[in-house]
Design an enzyme around this catalytic site. Structure first.
Site, mmCIF file in Angstrom:
data_model
loop_
_atom_site.group_PDB
_atom_site.id
_atom_site.type_symbol
_atom_site.label_atom_id
_atom_site.label_comp_id
_atom_site.label_asym_id
_atom_site.label_seq_id
_atom_site.Cartn_x
_atom_site.Cartn_y
_atom_site.Cartn_z
ATOM 1 N N ASP A 17 0.387 26.305 62.089
ATOM 2 C CA ASP A 17 0.666 27.732 62.288
ATOM 3 C C ASP A 17 0.201 28.117 63.684
ATOM 4 O OD1 ASP A 17 0.984 30.458 62.121
ATOM 5 O OD2 ASP A 17 -0.295 30.742 60.356
ATOM 6 N N ASP A 43 5.170 34.617 65.513
ATOM 7 C CA ASP A 43 4.250 33.987 64.572
ATOM 8 C C ASP A 43 5.099 33.178 63.594
ATOM 9 O OD1 ASP A 43 2.289 33.288 62.793
ATOM 10 O OD2 ASP A 43 1.745 35.329 62.217
ATOM 11 N N HIS A 91 2.904 40.164 57.138
ATOM 12 C CA HIS A 91 2.344 41.341 57.817
ATOM 13 C C HIS A 91 3.277 41.818 58.917
ATOM 14 C CE1 HIS A 91 1.212 38.416 60.983
ATOM 15 N NE2 HIS A 91 0.901 37.633 59.965
ATOM 16 N N HIS A 111 -1.959 41.306 63.246
ATOM 17 C CA HIS A 111 -1.910 41.882 61.908
ATOM 18 C C HIS A 111 -1.780 43.389 62.034
ATOM 19 C CE1 HIS A 111 -4.096 38.205 59.962
ATOM 20 N NE2 HIS A 111 -2.825 37.988 60.203
ATOM 21 N N GLU A 132 5.620 35.532 55.538
ATOM 22 C CA GLU A 132 4.724 34.386 55.427
ATOM 23 C C GLU A 132 4.391 34.155 53.958
ATOM 24 O OE1 GLU A 132 0.459 33.129 57.513
ATOM 25 O OE2 GLU A 132 1.066 35.232 57.448
ATOM 26 N N GLU A 154 6.602 30.260 57.537
ATOM 27 C CA GLU A 154 6.547 31.620 58.103
ATOM 28 C C GLU A 154 7.600 31.790 59.187
ATOM 29 O OE1 GLU A 154 3.111 34.577 59.976
ATOM 30 O OE2 GLU A 154 2.829 32.399 60.013
#
Length: 488
Positions: free
Chosen positions: A261, A272, A341, A349, A374, A469
């Site tokens: 990740d 992300d 998120h 976040h 995610e 994700e």
């Protein structure tokens, strides 16, 4: 600048090349001193240069030819160890056993890590086979490839052709260029990682090579472009927030399940994205579960989409799988206290969390928002707790000013603000900045609610957790999956 890995040449341990065996002479044949001197000189001339210096001569050209998967900074993979002569002398203990063992790691076929699904085509990469061309040089006009675009359906279908919505996108095009550049860097870096990762490598080396390549391809420039957050490489029952600190000698094993990740940011816009690496095919069902969960979440996401509906759909997808391990069948669960998120500028976040189980959350997705969809699948409890040594930290986004009395804490906070701002960082990166004695100062910043620690999140020991994700953008006219590639 990132610290190098082991950097030691495994050939250095091969000192003491055996000399050629002396031919026996007839005892009754006299030999004067001049003849002996001439014979000795000739023998020295015929001996290979490497042997004169006490090093082993290569058995063939292939033995020293650089492998396509050769490690950087002086580390080499030995192509055919069996072709080399073995010294009869007993080698001395000591030396860099890790580097020597790493040299004999066999080549790894990583084709299984790529091409898992046939997604809508993303423009082919302009990267060289050596992965050494910055993305900005590949696209000098700034026309970075977009992700996969999906039209809105139902009540939002009008957006596709709306002139008003198209104008809104034109006004936001500068922001889109930043996130698309970050997305293309992410695709190319993970393709590079998928080419070299294999059992037997230290987790530190895997992360550092990835991080160096990210900085190279994005052309790192302080807070303008660089890492989005520390490289997560959580193993087995550790679900998230693990990256090795210096001194951690953990090695990736064939039977490990590794969640890779990592993030890339350009102008504060963060991509992300994560995927799971496993070399043993017995873990395929649980990997497919998290893939299905994330792809279900991406499909259900959209303007006005309700979080309660997204979470329920993700849970249903993940928990339709099961896995057989050691003769026992395990149900696969969605990890109920982990979420996706929203993502905001320089804030990984954001204010909204996207649940991955059925819930009563009243929130909805809105136009212009960025999200990380995610999901985590587990054959354990499906619930994680904080455990193990902490490596991830982040300056609290809205932390108030706190007067610090400790000089070392002030210096560390200044270094954090200058290099990471409110982006996540890890202890390795502080060491690389020269902040080698930072533990007490970092604890002081945590105690004063300036920096937030993010310890590893772990399910039941002995279980396995997988992750997938994607980052998506809810554009006014369509939904764009920024991080989608031809691998996942």
């Amino acid at each position: 600048m990132m610290a190098d890995g082991d950097g030691k040449d495994p050939k250095a341990a091969k000192k003491g090349y055996p000399e050629k065996e002396q031919s026996k002479e007839e005892p009754d044949v006299p030999e004067d001193a001049a003849a002996k001197k001439k014979k000795k000189s000739k023998k020295k001339k015929d001996t290979p240069a490497a042997a004169q210096e006490g090093e082993a001569a290569p058995a063939s050209a292939e033995a020293v030819a650089p492998s396509p998967d050769a490690a950087p900074d002086g580390e080499e993979d030995v192509a055919d160890a069996g072709a080399k002569k073995k010294s009869k002398k007993k080698k001395k203990a000591g030396g860099d056993g890790g580097a020597l063992a790493k040299a004999f790691i066999p080549e790894q076929d990583n084709s299984a890590l790529r091409g898992l699904k046939n997604w809508p085509a993303v423009p082919s990469s302009r990267q060289s086979p050596a992965f050494d061309v910055p993305v900005s040089e590949q696209y000098p006009d700034g026309d970075f490839p977009s992700g996969v675009c999906v039209e809105y359906m139902g009540a939002n279908s009008f957006r596709t052709t709306s002139a008003e919505k198209r104008e809104l996108e034109r006004l936001a095009s500068y922001d889109y260029e930043k996130i698309r550049k970050a997305g293309e860097v992410h695709r190319q870096v993970r393709k590079y990682v998928q080419s070299y990762v294999k059992p037997g490598l230290k987790m530190t080396e895997i992360c550092q090579r990835l991080e160096r390549k990210t900085h190279e391809l994005v052309v790192a420039n302080g807070l303008e472009a660089g890492w989005g957050f520390p490289t997560g490489c959580s193993l087995n029952w550790v679900a998230a927030h693990y990256t090795p600190n210096y001194g951690d000698e953990t090695v990736l094993q064939y039977d490990d399940v590794c969640k890779l990740d990592f993030g890339v940011q350009v102008g504060g816009r963060i991509v992300d994205s994560a995927f799971t690496i496993a070399f043993n095919q017995r873990y395929d069902p649980i990997i497919e579960a998290s893939q299905d969960g994330t792809n279900t979440g991406v499909r259900e996401a959209g303007i006005d989409a309700r979080f309660t509906d997204i979470g329920a759909a993700i849970q249903e997808a993940i928990e339709s799988y099961e896995i057989e391990l050691n003769g026992k069948t395990w149900p696969i669960k969605s990890v109920r206290n982990l979420n996706g998120h929203s993502i905001e500028p320089y804030h990984i976040h954001g204010a909204k969390s996207v649940p991955i189980v059925k819930n009563q959350c009243p929130s909805i997705m809105e136009e212009g928002e960025f999200y990380a969809i995610e999901t985590f699948a587990s054959n354990g409890k499906g619930y994680v707790v904080e455990d193990l040594e902490c490596s991830h930290y982040m300056k609290i986004f809205d932390a108030p000013h706190v007067p610090l009395r400790v000089k070392s804490s002030k210096a560390l906070l200044h270094a954090i603000e200058q290099n990471f701002g409110t982006l996540g960082f890890c202890r390795r990166w502080l060491d690389d900045l020269g902040q080698t004695r930072h533990l007490m100062a970092l604890k002081n910043l945590v105690d004063n609610d300036i920096v937030q620690p993010y310890p590893p999140l772990c399910d039941a020991k002995g279980s396995y957790v997988t992750q997938m994700e994607h980052t998506l953008l809810l554009r006014p006219t369509c939904k764009e999956v920024i991080s989608r590639g031809d691998d996942y």
